[in-house]
Scaffold this motif. Structure first.
Motif, PDB file in Angstrom:
ATOM      1  N   GLU A  22      -2.606  -1.112  10.854  1.00 20.04           N
ATOM      2  CA  GLU A  22      -2.209  -1.083   9.444  1.00 20.04           C
ATOM      3  C   GLU A  22      -2.919   0.011   8.653  1.00 20.04           C
ATOM      4  N   MET A  23      -3.946   0.622   9.221  1.00 20.12           N
ATOM      5  CA  MET A  23      -4.790   1.536   8.444  1.00 20.12           C
ATOM      6  C   MET A  23      -4.056   2.797   7.995  1.00 20.12           C
ATOM      7  N   LYS A  70      -4.941   6.781   1.006  1.00 22.39           N
ATOM      8  CA  LYS A  70      -5.365   7.016  -0.375  1.00 22.39           C
ATOM      9  C   LYS A  70      -6.381   5.966  -0.831  1.00 22.39           C
ATOM     10  N   THR A  71      -6.261   4.766  -0.309  1.00 22.10           N
ATOM     11  CA  THR A  71      -7.240   3.730  -0.638  1.00 22.10           C
ATOM     12  C   THR A  71      -8.625   4.146  -0.159  1.00 22.10           C
ATOM     13  N   CYS A 112      -1.735   1.546  -1.643  1.00 22.19           N
ATOM     14  CA  CYS A 112      -1.113   1.390  -0.332  1.00 22.19           C
ATOM     15  C   CYS A 112       0.178   2.196  -0.261  1.00 22.19           C
ATOM     16  N   GLU A 113       0.373   2.912   0.842  1.00 19.03           N
ATOM     17  CA  GLU A 113       1.581   3.720   1.030  1.00 19.03           C
ATOM     18  C   GLU A 113       2.846   2.886   0.901  1.00 19.03           C
ATOM     19  N   MET A 140      -9.209  -5.175   8.380  1.00 19.90           N
ATOM     20  CA  MET A 140      -7.797  -4.831   8.538  1.00 19.90           C
ATOM     21  C   MET A 140      -7.523  -4.376   9.978  1.00 19.90           C
ATOM     22  N   TYR A 177       1.728  -5.156  -0.980  1.00 22.88           N
ATOM     23  CA  TYR A 177       1.844  -5.175   0.482  1.00 22.88           C
ATOM     24  C   TYR A 177       0.745  -6.018   1.122  1.00 22.88           C
ATOM     25  N   ILE A 197      -4.794  -4.899  -2.216  1.00 18.99           N
ATOM     26  CA  ILE A 197      -5.382  -3.614  -1.849  1.00 18.99           C
ATOM     27  C   ILE A 197      -4.575  -2.502  -2.517  1.00 18.99           C
ATOM     28  N   ILE A 233     -12.504  -4.410  -1.714  1.00 22.22           N
ATOM     29  CA  ILE A 233     -11.529  -3.674  -0.910  1.00 22.22           C
ATOM     30  C   ILE A 233     -12.171  -3.123   0.356  1.00 22.22           C
ATOM     31  N   PHE A 287      -3.242   3.099   4.283  1.00 18.05           N
ATOM     32  CA  PHE A 287      -4.310   3.008   3.284  1.00 18.05           C
ATOM     33  C   PHE A 287      -5.162   4.279   3.225  1.00 18.05           C
ATOM     34  N   LEU A 343     -10.635  -3.721   4.072  1.00 10.91           N
ATOM     35  CA  LEU A 343     -10.310  -2.682   5.050  1.00 10.91           C
ATOM     36  C   LEU A 343     -11.193  -2.770   6.287  1.00 10.91           C
TER      37      LEU A 343
END
Length: 317
Positions: free
Chosen positions: A178-179, A184-185, A254-255, A174, A235, A251, A167, A182, A171
């Motif tokens: 798009e960040m 919480k990721t 994801c929100e 990414m 997502y 991933i 992951i 993420f 990221l």
């Protein structure tokens, strides 16, 4: 894989996803991700002078053969944290990397079950070299009827940390736009390795091994983004292919996936051109959710050989 099944899998992927990012690391040209002047870490949000950016941060680990894809938005503190995470991935793939001759940071790594044993496997100028000592567990079995060599080993790792390594790669490539989905990721990635706060129900990974001499001659990484939030699929999908290996996963945290928290979402398979050749991969569907150590897990790889020589070890003792 039959062409009909390949087309069906490809249709499912294309109906649900758009290819957002892909890198084929097949040249010596350096690729820098992010702003080289105004450095800000995307993993902790800090920037100069609060944190330093002196280390060369590889977006994809050197241990899988990346020398050119470099992150400008990873600070030294986060880089040190992710190096610890990469150790678990290296342990998981150690025997595979030696036998597949994956060129890492210091060349092709030798495989040794533990520091307490002398027996080891390495790649020498003459080919695969196995040193077996009498009191150590046996590292190999030879079947002269089929000209096969089965190499045996053990590995110790935490599954969730292996998944975090994948992951972190995802990221790192990414797109910045798009960040925001993420947050919480990233919190999950930045957890103290020995004190995890997040408990995942499952972290599915598709792991494929393709036989033959380096069918994926250079690392490829890709991100696929869901086209429609009404679709019951994750997502963001991540693909890593290199040497003989392909990892596929989604991933987590994801929100855009929160609406599916209490439902089962299915992870589509990402087909590749080798799937419609006469090369048949060994595909494993794994769950890397556990945060507990798996110690001395047995692993084996079977190889075909043309010739083999048995040379006694001459000891200086």
């Amino acid at each position: 894989m039959e062409q009909e099944l390949f087309n069906k899998l490809l249709d499912r992927l294309s109906n649900n996803y758009s290819l957002k990012t892909i890198f084929h690391l097949n040249t010596d040209d350096r690729i820098e991700l992010g702003d080289k002047i105004n450095r800000k870490c995307r993993f902790c949000g800090k920037q100069k002078p609060e944190v330093k950016f002196k280390q060369k941060a590889h977006a994809i680990p050197e241990l899988i053969g990346n020398k050119t894809l470099i992150s400008m938005y990873e600070c030294d503190n986060c880089n040190a944290h992710f190096c610890k995470i990469e150790t678990h991935f290296a342990n998981y793939m150690s025997l595979f990397h030696t036998l597949a001759q994956v060129w890492g940071k210091r060349g092709i790594p030798a495989y040794k079950p533990s520091s307490l044993e002398k027996s080891h496997i390495k790649i020498a100028d003459t080919g695969l070299h196995i040193e077996q000592y009498e009191n150590d567990p046996k590292l190999f079995e030879i079947d002269k009827n089929t000209n096969t060599l089965k190499c045996r080993g053990v590995r110790s790792y935490i599954p969730a940390i292996v998944h975090k390594c994948l992951i972190k790669m995802a990221l790192s490539i990414m797109p910045g736009s798009e960040m925001i989905f993420f947050v919480k990721t990233i919190e999950w990635l930045n957890e103290n390795i020995g004190q995890p706060r997040y408990k995942m129900n499952n972290l599915p990974v598709s792991f494929s091994i393709y036989p033959g001499p380096r069918p994926f001659p250079f690392p490829t990484v890709a991100i696929f983004i869901r086209k429609n939030d009404l679709k019951n699929v994750p997502y963001a999908l991540f693909l890593l292919a290199y040497s003989n290996f392909v990892f596929q996963t989604f991933i987590p945290l994801c929100e855009r996936d929160l609406k599916y928290k209490k439902t089962n979402i299915s992870m589509p398979y990402i087909p590749n051109p080798l799937d419609v050749t006469n090369i048949t991969p060994q595909i494993s569907h794994l769950d890397f959710a556990s945060t507990e150590w798996i110690k001395k897990e047995k692993v084996a790889v079977t190889l075909k050989y043309d010739s083999i020589a048995d040379n006694p070890i001459i000891s200086a003792d």
